[in-house]
Structure formats: C-alpha cells, structure tokens
Design an enzyme around this catalytic site. Structure first.
Site, PDB file in Angstrom:
ATOM      1  N   ASP A  61      64.347  54.483  58.089  1.00 27.30           N
ATOM      2  CA  ASP A  61      65.697  54.102  58.923  1.00 27.30           C
ATOM      3  C   ASP A  61      66.664  53.882  58.221  1.00 27.30           C
ATOM      4  OD1 ASP A  61      64.080  54.458  61.413  1.00 27.30           O
ATOM      5  OD2 ASP A  61      63.171  52.551  61.023  1.00 27.30           O
TER       6      ASP A  61
ATOM      7  N   HIS B 282      60.287  50.068  64.476  1.00 26.51           N
ATOM      8  CA  HIS B 282      60.567  51.474  63.943  1.00 26.51           C
ATOM      9  C   HIS B 282      60.173  52.627  65.370  1.00 26.51           C
ATOM     10  CE1 HIS B 282      60.656  55.289  61.657  1.00 26.51           C
ATOM     11  NE2 HIS B 282      59.611  55.582  62.034  1.00 26.51           N
TER      12      HIS B 282
HETATM   13  N1  LIG Z   1      56.929  54.883  59.027  1.00 26.30           N
HETATM   14  C1  LIG Z   1      57.799  55.916  59.083  1.00 26.30           C
HETATM   15  O1  LIG Z   1      59.092  55.821  59.128  1.00 26.30           O
HETATM   16  C2  LIG Z   1      57.254  57.329  59.426  1.00 26.30           C
HETATM   17  C3  LIG Z   1      57.923  58.528  59.363  1.00 26.30           C
HETATM   18  C4  LIG Z   1      57.518  59.907  59.276  1.00 26.30           C
HETATM   19  C5  LIG Z   1      55.988  59.760  59.670  1.00 26.30           C
HETATM   20  N2  LIG Z   1      55.413  58.884  60.032  1.00 26.30           N
HETATM   21  C6  LIG Z   1      54.075  58.841  60.610  1.00 26.30           C
HETATM   22  O2  LIG Z   1      53.078  58.949  59.421  1.00 26.30           O
HETATM   23  C7  LIG Z   1      51.847  59.630  59.699  1.00 26.30           C
HETATM   24  C8  LIG Z   1      51.634  60.857  58.960  1.00 26.30           C
HETATM   25  O3  LIG Z   1      52.480  61.843  59.309  1.00 26.30           O
HETATM   26  P1  LIG Z   1      52.234  63.356  58.379  1.00 26.30           P
HETATM   27  O4  LIG Z   1      53.469  64.003  58.910  1.00 26.30           O
HETATM   28  O5  LIG Z   1      52.039  63.213  57.027  1.00 26.30           O
HETATM   29  O6  LIG Z   1      50.981  63.730  59.131  1.00 26.30           O
HETATM   30  P2  LIG Z   1      49.945  64.892  58.788  1.00 26.30           P
HETATM   31  O7  LIG Z   1      49.272  65.330  59.864  1.00 26.30           O
HETATM   32  O8  LIG Z   1      50.667  66.032  58.033  1.00 26.30           O
HETATM   33  O9  LIG Z   1      49.019  64.176  57.583  1.00 26.30           O
HETATM   34  C9  LIG Z   1      48.377  63.077  58.099  1.00 26.30           C
HETATM   35  C10 LIG Z   1      46.953  62.913  57.280  1.00 26.30           C
HETATM   36  O10 LIG Z   1      46.229  61.919  57.720  1.00 26.30           O
HETATM   37  C11 LIG Z   1      44.907  62.266  57.138  1.00 26.30           C
HETATM   38  N3  LIG Z   1      44.135  61.471  57.999  1.00 26.30           N
HETATM   39  C12 LIG Z   1      43.594  61.237  59.155  1.00 26.30           C
HETATM   40  N4  LIG Z   1      42.562  60.436  59.445  1.00 26.30           N
HETATM   41  C13 LIG Z   1      42.547  59.931  58.364  1.00 26.30           C
HETATM   42  C14 LIG Z   1      41.856  58.688  57.830  1.00 26.30           C
HETATM   43  N5  LIG Z   1      40.948  58.352  58.774  1.00 26.30           N
HETATM   44  N6  LIG Z   1      41.641  58.417  56.584  1.00 26.30           N
HETATM   45  C15 LIG Z   1      42.340  58.861  55.767  1.00 26.30           C
HETATM   46  N7  LIG Z   1      43.318  60.299  55.898  1.00 26.30           N
HETATM   47  C16 LIG Z   1      43.375  60.401  57.227  1.00 26.30           C
HETATM   48  C17 LIG Z   1      44.870  63.695  57.791  1.00 26.30           C
HETATM   49  O11 LIG Z   1      43.670  64.595  57.185  1.00 26.30           O
HETATM   50  C18 LIG Z   1      46.303  64.339  57.137  1.00 26.30           C
HETATM   51  O12 LIG Z   1      46.216  64.783  55.874  1.00 26.30           O
HETATM   52  C19 LIG Z   1      52.156  59.979  61.248  1.00 26.30           C
HETATM   53  O13 LIG Z   1      51.574  58.841  62.015  1.00 26.30           O
HETATM   54  C20 LIG Z   1      53.555  59.928  61.665  1.00 26.30           C
HETATM   55  O14 LIG Z   1      53.954  59.721  62.676  1.00 26.30           O
HETATM   56  C21 LIG Z   1      55.667  57.415  59.785  1.00 26.30           C
HETATM   57  O1  LIG Z   2      59.856  60.351  64.483  1.00 29.22           O
HETATM   58  C1  LIG Z   2      58.708  60.293  64.247  1.00 29.22           C
HETATM   59  O2  LIG Z   2      57.693  60.730  64.877  1.00 29.22           O
HETATM   60  C2  LIG Z   2      58.111  60.131  62.746  1.00 29.22           C
HETATM   61  C3  LIG Z   2      58.897  58.855  61.919  1.00 29.22           C
HETATM   62  O3  LIG Z   2      58.770  57.732  62.739  1.00 29.22           O
HETATM   63  C4  LIG Z   2      60.441  59.186  61.927  1.00 29.22           C
HETATM   64  O4  LIG Z   2      61.169  58.263  62.195  1.00 29.22           O
HETATM   65  O5  LIG Z   2      60.808  60.226  61.345  1.00 29.22           O
END
Ligand SMILES: NC(=O)c1ccc[n+]([C@@H]2O[C@H](COP(=O)([O-])OP(=O)(O)OC[C@H]3O[C@@H](n4cnc5c(N)ncnc54)[C@H](O)[C@@H]3O)[C@@H](O)[C@H]2O)c1
Ligand SMILES: O=C(O)C[C@H](O)C(=O)O
Length: 357
Positions: free
Chosen positions: A194, A221
C-alpha cells in the site's frame, strides 16, 4: 588430514555425497544438498523461511531474499513444487544457503531455528472477489502454518502476507496466545505494498522520483481500511481536492486494479514480492540493531480503540518495538478513519471468532 582431502576429486565426491539424483530431494525433511557442503563456511546472518515459496509471490520473494546479504540461511517451504524453486534459486551465487521443504510433514524442519518467517501462502483473488472472500480457504492455512511457528520457532518474527490480512493477523495472534508464545511485537501484517503504491501514484502526480516520496498508509489492508495520509507526505506538499480524491481512490483500489488487469490469473505478485522483500529487509536491519528503521505495518496496537491497526512502527531487535502515533489528521482523513475502523472491527472479530469456533 588425508593428502587428497582438498583435491578437486575429493571435493566433488563430498558434494556428490549430498546428491542423490534417484531420490526426490525433498524427502524426509532433508536439507537440499549443497547447503550441507557450505554450512560450515556460511556467512553470518539471519535464518529466514518463506512459507508459500512456490507461489506467485513466493518465487520472486525467494529470489529477492537470496539476494539479501543479511540472510545466511534461506528455507523455502510449500505444499507443492518446492524442489524446482529451491534448485533454481540455490544456483544464484549469493551467500545465503538455500534448503527446500515440501508438505506438512516437513513444516517443522522448515521452521526450526528460523529468525524470520515470511508467509505468502494461500489463495489469491480473482476478478469480482473481495479479499474477505478468501477467508474460508486462507484462515485454515494461516492457522496451521502459525501452529508450526509456535511449535518450531516460537521466537521468530513473523511477516504475514496472506489475505485477508485484516483477519489473518488476528487469527495468528490467537494461535500464538493459545500456544503461550504470543508476543505482539513479533507479529507483523505486511502492508508495504500500500505504501509502495501510494509513493508511486503520488510521485506520478507530483512529477518526482517515487524513491524520494514517503506516504504513511494506516488502518488495514482492504478497500476503505487502506487510509493514505496525504496530509503527511514527505517531502511536504499539497494536493487539490480532485487530486486527493483520485489518489485515495487509486491507492485503496490498487490491488483490484492488478486483479482486473490479470483477468483471472491472480493478484499482485511481482510488486508484492518487491514490497515484502523491502519490509523483510527493514525487519532484518532492525533485528541487527540498526537505529531509526520505521515502516508501516498492521500490528497489535493502542493507536485506536481497535486491537489491531496499521501505522508507522519502529522496528528493532525484538520486532515492532514502538508504535508511532498517527499524527494530526485533516477532516477528510478523520472521516476516512471512521469508515476504516468500522470495517476493520468486523474483520478483526471475524478472525477471532474463527479461532473460537
Ligand atoms: N499483504 C498483501 O499486500 C498482499 C499482496 C498480494 C497478495 N497477497 C496475498 O498473498 C497470498 C498469496 O498470493 P500469491 O499470488 O502468491 O498466490 P499463489 O496461489 O500464486 O501462491 C500461493 C502459494 O501458497 C501455497 N500454499 C497453499 N497452502 C499452503 C500451506 N498450507 N502451506 C504452505 N504453502 C501453502 C500454494 O501451494 C502456492 O504455492 C494470497 O492470499 C494473496 O491474496 C497479499
Ligand atoms: O488485491 C489483492 O487481492 C492482493 C493484495 O492484497 C494487493 O493489495 O494487491
């Protein structure tokens, strides 16, 4: 010492002893091979685990943490595909020793001895979904990983990325409380993306380099809980009402902008890995004892009446050593804060209730 002990053939044999191409490398929680060869001469530094390392964020984040000179040991854990990611990242000629772990049986080995655990595990959004729509899947994932942290590295600092962050951080806190390991300073929800977006969009409006801009983003967030404090931008500047409305809206919906552009192929991964690596580096510098490290993060807080809130925190040896006050808000920001608190309160309660079921 045997006369041949340092000869090339002896060294090759020593490396080969850790390689067994006929077996999957990840079995039995074993460290991936060359790590064992280099462990003795490994550089001093911190031990860091990426949990969810094979995912969209996890892969890029693993690469960036392998480049961080403060990291001496890097553990990559996922429930699928870690062997390939580990082999790939381990060929980078930086000092961190990389080991891979796969599946629930290897979670304990992945986490034991870690100083910092970064968690980007769980489902991402598709167009039309809110972050809260991920709750049913991701709440259980975060709970089981945090149970592993409580058991195997209870003193580690945790950077929690999995959405919905507004609820997953309270879930993690409940897990640690139940395990008797909870220390609020060590649990940090990652909201750095953010701030990165706010810096980028504000810099575009001002026509300056984003690296020179710092926008505090507080609250949480998701949607209206993401509250950029445009009255506190550094260096000081002012905006027209139209600019404030445009910037606030774009910062609050930055995640959705990426989800829609990816059209079903996930959410922000590259900018998120960048932001997570930046935040982890700040945590590591704080853990090393560097002074004056301040970042926004979603933490246990007394800044408002809510138990969790994102604001500027001072990072130190123990994690979030000090939560800084919000500073003076203008009328627009005060109204935004009230909206943010209402939604945040519900998301926090949802996380706590999940643990009380
Ligand atoms: N905080 C933020 O600003 C922010 C920003 C972007 C994404 N996210 C979040 O981050 C998360 C991951 O996003 P992504 O795009 O990498 O998703 P993705 O699906 O590409 O990757 C997620 C990974 O988590 C793994 N996984 C699932 N269950 C698991 C477990 N029990 N133990 C270990 N690994 C496990 C999956 O196998 C996969 O490799 C999502 O929840 C997304 O919303 C948060
Ligand atoms: O928007 C989403 O779902 C992923 C993450 O929280 C973001 O801010 O990009």
């Amino acid at each position: 010492m045997h006369p041949d002990a340092t000869s090339p053939s002896h060294r090759i044999a020593r490396v080969a002893a850790h390689l067994n191409p006929t077996r999957p490398q990840m079995e039995e929680g074993a460290a991936l091979r060359p790590a064992a060869c280099r462990a003795k001469g490994g550089a001093p530094g911190f031990k860091v685990a990426v949990v969810g390392a094979a995912g969209g964020i996890g892969q890029s984040l693993s690469l960036l943490m392998k480049m961080n000179p403060l990291v001496s040991v890097l553990h990559l854990y996922d429930v699928v595909n870690t062997p390939g990611v580990t082999a790939d990242v381990s060929h980078m000629d930086t000092s961190a020793v990389v080991r891979g772990f796969i599946g629930q049986q290897q979670l304990e080995a992945a986490l034991t001895g870690m100083d910092l655990v970064i968690i980007p595990a769980g489902l991402p959004r598709k167009p039309g979904m809110t972050r809260d729509d991920l709750f049913n899947k991701n709440a259980g994932i975060v709970r089981s990983i945090c149970e592993g942290v409580a058991k195997s590295c209870p003193n580690a600092i945790v950077n929690l990325i999995s959405n919905p962050v507004n609820s997953t951080v309270p879930i993690a806190a409940e897990v640690f409380k139940r395990a008797g390991t909870y220390c609020p300073k060590r649990l940090l929800g990652v909201t750095t993306l953010d701030v990165a977006r706010a810096n980028t969009f504000v810099a575009e409006v001002l026509g300056v380099d984003p690296r020179e801009v710092n926008v505090p983003v507080v609250g949480g967030h998701a949607g209206v809980t993401i509250l950029p404090l445009l009255s506190q931008v550094s260096p000081p500047c002012s905006f027209t009402p139209d600019e404030i409305s445009y910037l606030t809206n774009r910062i609050q919906n930055g995640g959705t902008e990426v989800v829609e552009a990816k059209a079903g192929a996930g959410s922000a991964t590259l900018s998120m890995a960048f932001a997570a690596a930046k935040f982890a580096d700040a945590c590591l510098r704080g853990m090393r004892g560097d002074a004056g490290i301040v970042e926004c993060s979603y933490v246990a807080s007394e800044v408002t009446e809510l138990p969790f809130f994102a604001s500027k925190v001072r990072l130190g040896r123990g994690g979030a050593e000090e939560i800084l006050p919000l500073g003076p808000l203008n009328d627009f920001e005060r109204a935004g804060l009230e909206k943010a608190k209402k939604e945040l309160s519900e998301s926090i309660q949802k996380g706590v209730s999940f643990m009380n079921k």
